[in-house]
Enzyme design. Structure first.
Site, PDB file in Angstrom:
ATOM      1  N   ASP A  60      45.041  49.716  49.112  1.00  0.00           N
ATOM      2  CA  ASP A  60      45.154  48.360  49.660  1.00  0.00           C
ATOM      3  C   ASP A  60      43.891  48.011  50.450  1.00  0.00           C
ATOM      4  O   ASP A  60      43.531  48.745  51.377  1.00  0.00           O
ATOM      5  CB  ASP A  60      46.392  48.349  50.580  1.00  0.00           C
ATOM      6  CG  ASP A  60      46.735  46.976  51.097  1.00  0.00           C
ATOM      7  OD1 ASP A  60      45.871  46.075  51.025  1.00  0.00           O
ATOM      8  OD2 ASP A  60      47.855  46.817  51.585  1.00  0.00           O
ATOM      9  N   THR A 126      36.379  30.796  44.875  1.00  0.00           N
ATOM     10  CA  THR A 126      36.903  29.791  43.944  1.00  0.00           C
ATOM     11  C   THR A 126      36.438  28.394  44.343  1.00  0.00           C
ATOM     12  O   THR A 126      36.220  28.123  45.527  1.00  0.00           O
ATOM     13  CB  THR A 126      38.448  29.851  43.957  1.00  0.00           C
ATOM     14  OG1 THR A 126      38.969  28.653  43.386  1.00  0.00           O
ATOM     15  CG2 THR A 126      39.009  29.958  45.361  1.00  0.00           C
ATOM     16  N   ASP A 127      36.373  27.489  43.348  1.00  0.00           N
ATOM     17  CA  ASP A 127      36.033  26.087  43.662  1.00  0.00           C
ATOM     18  C   ASP A 127      37.151  25.414  44.457  1.00  0.00           C
ATOM     19  O   ASP A 127      36.941  24.346  45.038  1.00  0.00           O
ATOM     20  CB  ASP A 127      35.731  25.289  42.378  1.00  0.00           C
ATOM     21  CG  ASP A 127      36.903  25.200  41.399  1.00  0.00           C
ATOM     22  OD1 ASP A 127      37.940  25.853  41.636  1.00  0.00           O
ATOM     23  OD2 ASP A 127      36.777  24.464  40.393  1.00  0.00           O
ATOM     24  N   GLU A 128      38.333  26.057  44.503  1.00  0.00           N
ATOM     25  CA  GLU A 128      39.454  25.431  45.218  1.00  0.00           C
ATOM     26  C   GLU A 128      39.192  25.335  46.730  1.00  0.00           C
ATOM     27  O   GLU A 128      39.868  24.584  47.424  1.00  0.00           O
ATOM     28  CB  GLU A 128      40.755  26.187  44.939  1.00  0.00           C
ATOM     29  CG  GLU A 128      41.111  26.136  43.471  1.00  0.00           C
ATOM     30  CD  GLU A 128      42.522  26.612  43.146  1.00  0.00           C
ATOM     31  OE1 GLU A 128      43.426  26.415  43.952  1.00  0.00           O
ATOM     32  OE2 GLU A 128      42.686  27.188  42.054  1.00  0.00           O
ATOM     33  N   TYR A 154      46.726  29.254  49.538  1.00  0.00           N
ATOM     34  CA  TYR A 154      45.821  30.117  48.751  1.00  0.00           C
ATOM     35  C   TYR A 154      44.364  29.741  49.004  1.00  0.00           C
ATOM     36  O   TYR A 154      43.544  30.583  49.390  1.00  0.00           O
ATOM     37  CB  TYR A 154      46.135  30.011  47.253  1.00  0.00           C
ATOM     38  CG  TYR A 154      45.005  30.498  46.356  1.00  0.00           C
ATOM     39  CD1 TYR A 154      44.633  31.840  46.340  1.00  0.00           C
ATOM     40  CD2 TYR A 154      44.281  29.609  45.544  1.00  0.00           C
ATOM     41  CE1 TYR A 154      43.585  32.287  45.541  1.00  0.00           C
ATOM     42  CE2 TYR A 154      43.242  30.053  44.739  1.00  0.00           C
ATOM     43  CZ  TYR A 154      42.892  31.394  44.744  1.00  0.00           C
ATOM     44  OH  TYR A 154      41.848  31.837  43.962  1.00  0.00           O
ATOM     45  N   SER A 155      44.037  28.448  48.784  1.00  0.00           N
ATOM     46  CA  SER A 155      42.622  28.073  48.912  1.00  0.00           C
ATOM     47  C   SER A 155      42.152  28.167  50.361  1.00  0.00           C
ATOM     48  O   SER A 155      40.981  28.477  50.614  1.00  0.00           O
ATOM     49  CB  SER A 155      42.359  26.690  48.317  1.00  0.00           C
ATOM     50  OG  SER A 155      43.256  25.733  48.800  1.00  0.00           O
ATOM     51  N   LYS A 158      41.168  31.711  50.903  1.00  0.00           N
ATOM     52  CA  LYS A 158      39.889  32.017  50.256  1.00  0.00           C
ATOM     53  C   LYS A 158      38.724  31.393  51.056  1.00  0.00           C
ATOM     54  O   LYS A 158      37.659  32.002  51.188  1.00  0.00           O
ATOM     55  CB  LYS A 158      39.870  31.492  48.814  1.00  0.00           C
ATOM     56  CG  LYS A 158      40.830  32.180  47.858  1.00  0.00           C
ATOM     57  CD  LYS A 158      40.524  33.638  47.592  1.00  0.00           C
ATOM     58  CE  LYS A 158      39.261  33.874  46.804  1.00  0.00           C
ATOM     59  NZ  LYS A 158      39.060  35.324  46.499  1.00  0.00           N
TER      60      LYS A 158
HETATM   61  P1  NAD Z   1      44.655  38.381  39.577  1.00  0.00           P
HETATM   62  O1  NAD Z   1      45.815  37.920  40.411  1.00  0.00           O
HETATM   63  O2  NAD Z   1      44.803  38.446  38.102  1.00  0.00           O
HETATM   64  O3  NAD Z   1      44.208  39.839  40.060  1.00  0.00           O
HETATM   65  C1  NAD Z   1      44.139  40.217  41.401  1.00  0.00           C
HETATM   66  C2  NAD Z   1      44.065  41.748  41.462  1.00  0.00           C
HETATM   67  O4  NAD Z   1      43.965  42.109  42.845  1.00  0.00           O
HETATM   68  C3  NAD Z   1      45.329  42.439  40.903  1.00  0.00           C
HETATM   69  O5  NAD Z   1      44.940  43.512  40.060  1.00  0.00           O
HETATM   70  C4  NAD Z   1      46.034  42.954  42.146  1.00  0.00           C
HETATM   71  O6  NAD Z   1      46.780  44.152  41.916  1.00  0.00           O
HETATM   72  C5  NAD Z   1      44.865  43.196  43.093  1.00  0.00           C
HETATM   73  N1  NAD Z   1      45.250  43.153  44.510  1.00  0.00           N
HETATM   74  C6  NAD Z   1      46.039  42.223  45.117  1.00  0.00           C
HETATM   75  N2  NAD Z   1      46.182  42.527  46.431  1.00  0.00           N
HETATM   76  C7  NAD Z   1      45.448  43.656  46.644  1.00  0.00           C
HETATM   77  C8  NAD Z   1      45.182  44.446  47.802  1.00  0.00           C
HETATM   78  N3  NAD Z   1      45.714  44.134  48.987  1.00  0.00           N
HETATM   79  N4  NAD Z   1      44.375  45.527  47.687  1.00  0.00           N
HETATM   80  C9  NAD Z   1      43.831  45.861  46.470  1.00  0.00           C
HETATM   81  N5  NAD Z   1      44.070  45.159  45.341  1.00  0.00           N
HETATM   82  C10 NAD Z   1      44.859  44.061  45.428  1.00  0.00           C
HETATM   83  O7  NAD Z   1      43.453  37.456  40.007  1.00  0.00           O
HETATM   84  P2  NAD Z   1      42.220  36.919  39.124  1.00  0.00           P
HETATM   85  O8  NAD Z   1      42.634  35.673  38.448  1.00  0.00           O
HETATM   86  O9  NAD Z   1      41.659  38.040  38.349  1.00  0.00           O
HETATM   87  O10 NAD Z   1      41.200  36.522  40.282  1.00  0.00           O
HETATM   88  C11 NAD Z   1      40.265  37.464  40.796  1.00  0.00           C
HETATM   89  C12 NAD Z   1      39.461  36.801  41.898  1.00  0.00           C
HETATM   90  O11 NAD Z   1      38.793  35.662  41.376  1.00  0.00           O
HETATM   91  C13 NAD Z   1      40.324  36.295  43.052  1.00  0.00           C
HETATM   92  O12 NAD Z   1      39.651  36.563  44.245  1.00  0.00           O
HETATM   93  C14 NAD Z   1      40.437  34.791  42.810  1.00  0.00           C
HETATM   94  O13 NAD Z   1      40.574  34.105  44.015  1.00  0.00           O
HETATM   95  C15 NAD Z   1      39.103  34.506  42.148  1.00  0.00           C
HETATM   96  N6  NAD Z   1      39.080  33.365  41.205  1.00  0.00           N
HETATM   97  C16 NAD Z   1      40.018  33.259  40.202  1.00  0.00           C
HETATM   98  C17 NAD Z   1      39.934  32.202  39.296  1.00  0.00           C
HETATM   99  C18 NAD Z   1      40.900  32.072  38.139  1.00  0.00           C
HETATM  100  O14 NAD Z   1      40.887  31.056  37.433  1.00  0.00           O
HETATM  101  N7  NAD Z   1      41.753  33.045  37.876  1.00  0.00           N
HETATM  102  C19 NAD Z   1      38.914  31.243  39.423  1.00  0.00           C
HETATM  103  C20 NAD Z   1      37.978  31.386  40.450  1.00  0.00           C
HETATM  104  C21 NAD Z   1      38.072  32.457  41.322  1.00  0.00           C
END
Ligand code: NAD
Length: 327
Positions: A60, A126-128, A154-155, A158
């Site tokens: 974690d 994220t852009d959010e 969430y945003s 972030k």
């Molecule tokens: P996801 O939810 O698919 O994956 C998140 C991963 O983080 C999972 O494997 C989860 O087990 C792990 N995790 C969660 N809490 C944890 C903790 N406390 N310690 C260790 N691991 C932990 O998310 P995603 O869509 O792959 O997004 C990845 C990153 O990119 C995020 O930071 C998100 O904000 C950012 N992001 C996502 C998008 C999108 O469209 N999906 C766009 C822009 C930015």
């Protein structure tokens, strides 16, 4: 040899990134730290689990003692933080875990990066964090100077993490970069997010729930192009800088759903309009000119080619979807 810590590497973007990096830099030594929440899936990395340059560690990011022990033992050069709670609807129902992982977890990674003299800390954002744009102003885009104005828990979490990263750069001189990307799509995305959810429902002839009138606009980027951009930024980005990543592929949610239905040869009657999400952002649109200019980065995919390839991936991997949902 470069030693990289990727956090959240069992999630959607993190697992795509690990495949991309180990393909591109076979000599890189990579540790994937992931808590394996509902969104984390070791199956995404099955094909590389025996690679001697890859190691999975379950843990974690918000556990300070564990993180400091890991940094002490592994001697990382680069830290790339993907780990997050990432689903807006879940944050509306229960914000607290978003603060714990996204804010506190980031701060602990920053503290460890400082103590162990990491060469580069990269925050995947994220852009959010910019909030939203009005639907009737297609001339407006988010630039790196757009003020942070997040709408959802969430945003907000972030945005808070981004501010912490910038403060560690300014106050302690930690070498940091931040990337803010638009909505991603591609293989290995958990089927609670729009595109895999709609593909799954359409394949099962279930109703496809569309929020409000379906006119909210998102800027879609294939996850491969996001991975390429992060690689450029981590290796060549200037410390302290933010880089927007987006593909100029703006679509309404309804357009996305209709594309999925037409590609799968399904009837539009499957669309079911449901009450809007509270605080639902209207439009996201990224101006990616900084990353295009600094690194000659150009997305390989446009939405039409990328969405077809993605739909085919989910068609070929129905076992993956069923395993994820039954976990
Ligand atoms: P996801 O939810 O698919 O994956 C998140 C991963 O983080 C999972 O494997 C989860 O087990 C792990 N995790 C969660 N809490 C944890 C903790 N406390 N310690 C260790 N691991 C932990 O998310 P995603 O869509 O792959 O997004 C990845 C990153 O990119 C995020 O930071 C998100 O904000 C950012 N992001 C996502 C998008 C999108 O469209 N999906 C766009 C822009 C930015």
């Amino acid at each position: 040899m470069t030693k990289v810590l990727v956090t959240g590497g069992c999630g959607f973007i993190g697992s795509n990134f690990i495949h991309y990096i180990l393909d591109k830099y076979p000599n890189c030594n990579l540790v994937n730290l992931d808590l394996l929440t509902y969104a984390g899936n070791l199956e995404n990395l099955k094909s590389i689990e025996d690679n001697p340059n890859y190691k999975f560690v379950k843990g974690d990011i918000s556990n300070r003692e564990f993180i400091f022990d890991l940094f002490e033992k592994e001697k990382f050069n680069i830290v790339i933080n993907f780990a997050a709670e990432s689903h807006v609807d879940r944050s509306v129902n229960d914000p607290s875990i978003f603060i714990n992982t996204n804010v506190l977890g980031t701060q602990i990674l920053l503290d460890a990066s400082l103590k162990y003299n990491i060469d580069r800390y990269h925050q995947v954002s994220t852009d959010e964090v910019y909030g939203d744009l009005p639907l009737d102003r297609p001339d407006l885009f988010f630039t790196e100077e757009t003020p942070l104005n997040p709408s959802s828990p969430y945003s907000a979490s972030k945005a808070c993490a981004d501010l912490l990263v910038s403060s560690y750069n300014r106050t302690y001189g930690l070498n940091t970069t931040i990337s803010r990307c638009s909505n991603n799509y591609g293989p290995y995305q958990f089927p609670e997010k729009l595109i895999p959810l709609m593909i799954y429902k359409a394949l099962n002839n279930e109703q496809l729930p569309v929020y409000g009138n379906g006119k909210n606009v998102r800027d879609w980027l294939h996850v491969y192009d996001h991975c390429v951009a992060i690689d450029y930024i981590v290796h060549n980005g200037t410390s302290g800088e933010v880089y927007n990543i987006g593909g100029h592929n703006e679509k309404t949610n309804l357009e996305v759903v209709e594309t999925i239905l037409s590609t799968l040869d399904k009837n539009f009657d499957l669309i079911s309009y449901v009450s809007d999400r509270p605080g639902h952002d209207l439009r996201y649109a990224i101006d990616p000119s900084k990353i295009e200019k600094d690194f000659n980065w150009i997305p390989k995919y446009n939405f039409n080619s990328g969405i077809k390839e993605t739909i085919n991936w989910y068609l070929d991997n129905t076992t993956w979807i069923n395993n994820v949902l039954n976990k």
